[in-house]
Design a protein around this motif. Structure first.
Motif, PDB file in Angstrom:
ATOM      1  N   HIS A  78       4.778   8.214  -1.867  1.00  0.00           N
ATOM      2  CA  HIS A  78       5.002   6.815  -2.237  1.00  0.00           C
ATOM      3  C   HIS A  78       5.437   6.789  -3.702  1.00  0.00           C
ATOM      4  O   HIS A  78       5.010   7.633  -4.493  1.00  0.00           O
ATOM      5  CB  HIS A  78       3.737   5.975  -2.025  1.00  0.00           C
ATOM      6  CG  HIS A  78       3.421   5.748  -0.572  1.00  0.00           C
ATOM      7  ND1 HIS A  78       2.723   6.651   0.181  1.00  0.00           N
ATOM      8  CD2 HIS A  78       3.728   4.716   0.268  1.00  0.00           C
ATOM      9  CE1 HIS A  78       2.611   6.199   1.430  1.00  0.00           C
ATOM     10  NE2 HIS A  78       3.208   5.020   1.508  1.00  0.00           N
ATOM     11  N   SER A 104       4.638   1.738  -9.426  1.00  0.00           N
ATOM     12  CA  SER A 104       4.077   2.553  -8.365  1.00  0.00           C
ATOM     13  C   SER A 104       3.637   1.631  -7.234  1.00  0.00           C
ATOM     14  O   SER A 104       3.093   0.556  -7.496  1.00  0.00           O
ATOM     15  CB  SER A 104       2.876   3.335  -8.884  1.00  0.00           C
ATOM     16  OG  SER A 104       3.239   4.039 -10.057  1.00  0.00           O
ATOM     17  N   PRO A 122      -0.079   0.900  -1.605  1.00  0.00           N
ATOM     18  CA  PRO A 122      -1.094  -0.030  -1.089  1.00  0.00           C
ATOM     19  C   PRO A 122      -0.468  -1.424  -0.952  1.00  0.00           C
ATOM     20  O   PRO A 122      -0.018  -2.010  -1.936  1.00  0.00           O
ATOM     21  CB  PRO A 122      -2.177   0.002  -2.174  1.00  0.00           C
ATOM     22  CG  PRO A 122      -1.986   1.328  -2.845  1.00  0.00           C
ATOM     23  CD  PRO A 122      -0.499   1.547  -2.844  1.00  0.00           C
ATOM     24  N   LEU A 160       0.358  -5.567  -3.115  1.00  0.00           N
ATOM     25  CA  LEU A 160       0.178  -5.638  -4.568  1.00  0.00           C
ATOM     26  C   LEU A 160       1.472  -5.956  -5.312  1.00  0.00           C
ATOM     27  O   LEU A 160       1.455  -6.612  -6.358  1.00  0.00           O
ATOM     28  CB  LEU A 160      -0.418  -4.328  -5.105  1.00  0.00           C
ATOM     29  CG  LEU A 160      -1.788  -3.948  -4.536  1.00  0.00           C
ATOM     30  CD1 LEU A 160      -2.303  -2.672  -5.184  1.00  0.00           C
ATOM     31  CD2 LEU A 160      -2.785  -5.076  -4.742  1.00  0.00           C
ATOM     32  N   VAL A 174      -3.570 -10.921  -0.538  1.00  0.00           N
ATOM     33  CA  VAL A 174      -3.097 -11.006  -1.915  1.00  0.00           C
ATOM     34  C   VAL A 174      -1.657 -11.519  -1.986  1.00  0.00           C
ATOM     35  O   VAL A 174      -1.250 -12.124  -2.981  1.00  0.00           O
ATOM     36  CB  VAL A 174      -3.253  -9.635  -2.635  1.00  0.00           C
ATOM     37  CG1 VAL A 174      -2.323  -8.587  -2.054  1.00  0.00           C
ATOM     38  CG2 VAL A 174      -3.041  -9.764  -4.134  1.00  0.00           C
TER      39      VAL A 174
END
Lengths: 282, 318
Positions: free
Chosen positions: A105, A117, A120, A123, A157
């Motif tokens: 990733h 980066s 997950p 985000l 989120v």
């Protein structure tokens, strides 16, 4: 500053990069093809046509910012970055090798051009909202793009970020939803439905536009909605209707190829099918 | 001159942050509907255009802060210590520690310092959680003067920081000449018989314990470790070597916090008895702050007993 590709060039380039992604994942024996193939035209058009970037100067302050929140589409993201000039193309086959800058990733501290980066899920939505706020506070004309997967919007989120973007009227923010309708364990509809997608985003205070996410013309038009320095105070989401595994018949419209590597036989077939598209586009 | 009016540590933070905002225009503040509690309200009043409230959404809080940092701003990200450690755990791991972004995570209401709200609102192990993340500096502040000094230093430091604050009322034991240095411990009082090592607002109890020990003719050295990570190994080893035994004190689980950090360093370099004072791997409850600390074995007498125990073990080991 990058040379802008024409629509015809973009079309062909997307297929070339798809072929590259296929070969990279085959070589690495690991990686996510389905969600990479669905995003090929979106990323090719964004990097090589619509966004204002300078790969010779990746930290140039006036650049547009692009966040790849669905970090697992690294197999197509990396070839797009290399094609844009951020690093040599011959490095692509180090994908997922130990010590490589091309991590499973994306890692912003290893590879030039990677703004953040990711991996997950969800985000990137928040990060892009923060960046859009920061740029606006500093009177920048830059736009912020964020590529999200459809299954990814099951993450809470994303909706926290959506509310904040609307609250602050972030007209410099553009989300692109890679709506390929499949996630790891099945169809989005069966795992956790996200419809009505457009109505949800509208009700959160966003402008929406729905396009064919494999038409570079429609993608480029959608990207042209938000100009640099626009004073509109609504964020925009481009709902890009795509096909998971686009370009290889047996990979299309299934969750089976979310993270699978082709066998030797499948590889021959896949190369043949993608190459046929390249021949058609030449 | 020490200003010795008791004041909650969070008020010192709020004032210092608003003051720092004047000299450093890059500082922005992000909060999650807690500005009255975290005291970022002072900054908000002064610099409304540099204050962002994302509502009750702590994952987004951290993500938005990180996004701001990527434009060159220096975000101070605020909420309860337990929410920033657990609810926002993945954003903190991925976006802050792994991505090495220049954000300052501020955990309010550390330890038992919001005690009337009960165990759900007590932060018993934020230090342990944050200390386990590679590259994240972990700081715990003890008094008003120190908070001021810490803020100046971390704003200039280019990297991710977690700062634990407290709602506890404290009096200054530092004066304005004692500047905080990242990664450096402070020898508050020298001594030969035992070293008491503490962090955060419990330092006031550590100092009292040293006085009690003195009255019993035990000359305790007192070391404050405001930066739990990176740890001042040199000072800890030097003092352990000098005194032969150590007690650690923190308002955090004895698992994974300062006590663990000190024990790790000493066991690998200079094995001496280390007795840990802290929350003994249990949840707290509702109650008055000082009484809770006493009930949960973080009283002055507990520290004194721990010192005697450590010295006893040391003697047994010869």
């Amino acid at each position: 500053m990058e040379k802008k590709l024409t629509l015809k060039e973009l079309e062909r380039t997307a297929w070339e990069l798809r072929l590259k992604a296929l070969k990279m994942v085959f070589h690495a024996k690991s990686g996510h093809l389905g969600g990479s193939f669905s995003a090929a035209e979106i990323l090719t058009t964004l990097y090589l046509h619509s966004a204002v970037l300078d790969s010779d100067n990746p930290d140039w302050g006036a650049r547009d910012r692009i966040y790849i929140s669905k970090g697992h589409c690294a197999p197509i993201y990396y070839p797009v970055l290399a094609k844009s000039g951020y690093f040599p193309e011959d490095e692509l086959f180090t994908l997922r090798k130990m010590g490589s800058r091309l991590q499973g990733h994306p890692d912003k501290n290893r590879l030039p051009g990677v703004e953040m980066s990711s991996g997950p899920l969800g985000l990137g939505a928040s990060v892009s909202v923060g960046t859009a706020l920061g740029l606006r506070q500093q009177n920048s004309d830059s736009r912020v793009y964020c590529l999200l997967g459809d299954g990814e919007t099951q993450e809470g989120v994303v909706w926290e970020a959506a509310m904040t973007a609307a609250k602050y009227g972030l007209g410099n923010l553009i989300f692109i939803l890679d709506y390929n309708r499949y996630q790891l364990s099945g169809s989005v509809e069966s795992v956790q439905p996200i419809e009505p997608v457009a109505d949800k985003w509208k009700s959160f205070g966003w402008r929406t536009v729905s396009i064919n996410g494999h038409s570079v013309r429609e993608i480029a038009e959608a990207f042209s909605i938000v100009k640099r320095g626009d004073t509109v105070n609504l964020p925009l989401i481009i709902i890009a209707n795509t096909v998971k595994g686009k370009g290889v018949s047996f990979m299309e419209n299934t969750s089976a190829w979310h993270g699978k590597v082709p066998s030797d036989t499948e590889m021959v077939l896949a190369i043949k099918e993608i190459s046929a598209h390249l021949t058609n586009k030449s | 001159m020490k200003n010795n009016n008791p004041k909650q540590l969070r008020f010192a933070y709020g004032e210092a942050l608003a003051e720092l905002g004047e000299s450093n225009p890059k500082i922005v503040v992000v909060d999650a509907d807690m500005a009255e509690g975290t005291r970022t309200i002072d900054f908000k009043r002064k610099f409304p255009e540099r204050f962002y409230d994302v509502g009750i959404a702590e994952q987004n809080l951290v993500g938005v802060g990180v996004g701001l940092s990527l434009t060159g701003l220096i975000p101070f990200i605020n909420t309860f210590a337990w929410l920033i450690s657990w609810r926002a755990g993945d954003p903190v791991r991925t976006l802050v520690a792994y991505a090495k972004t220049n954000v300052k995570l501020i955990g309010g209401y550390g330890g038992f310092s919001g005690p009337m709200d009960g165990a759900t609102h007590e932060s018993i192990a934020d230090i342990s959680v944050m200390r386990s993340l590679p590259g994240l500096a972990v700081i715990s502040a003890s008094d008003h003067e120190q908070v001021k000094s810490i803020l100046t230093v971390i704003a200039d430091y280019d990297g991710p920081v977690y700062l634990r604050l407290s709602r506890a009322e404290v009096i200054n034991f530092h004066d304005s000449s004692q500047q905080f240095k990242l990664g450096k411990g402070i020898l508050i009082k020298d001594g030969n018989d035992i070293t008491l090592i503490g962090t955060g607002t419990i330092m006031s109890r550590v100092l009292k314990a040293a006085t009690v020990l003195q009255s019993e003719e035990i000359n305790a050295a007192v070391v404050e470790i405001p930066t739990i990570k990176p740890l001042d190994k040199e000072l800890i080893i030097t003092m352990a070597d000098k005194t032969g035994s150590v007690v650690t004190c923190e308002e955090n689980n004895i698992i994974g916090g300062l006590g663990s950090a000190v024990a790790e360093v000493l066991s690998e370099n200079l094995p001496v008895p280390v007795v840990r004072i802290g929350i003994r791997d249990c949840f707290g409850e509702t109650g008055p702050y000082d009484k809770l600390l006493d009930k949960y074995e973080m009283g002055v007498k507990d520290i004194v007993e721990a010192a005697k125990k450590a010295m006893r073990i040391s003697r047994t080991l010869g």
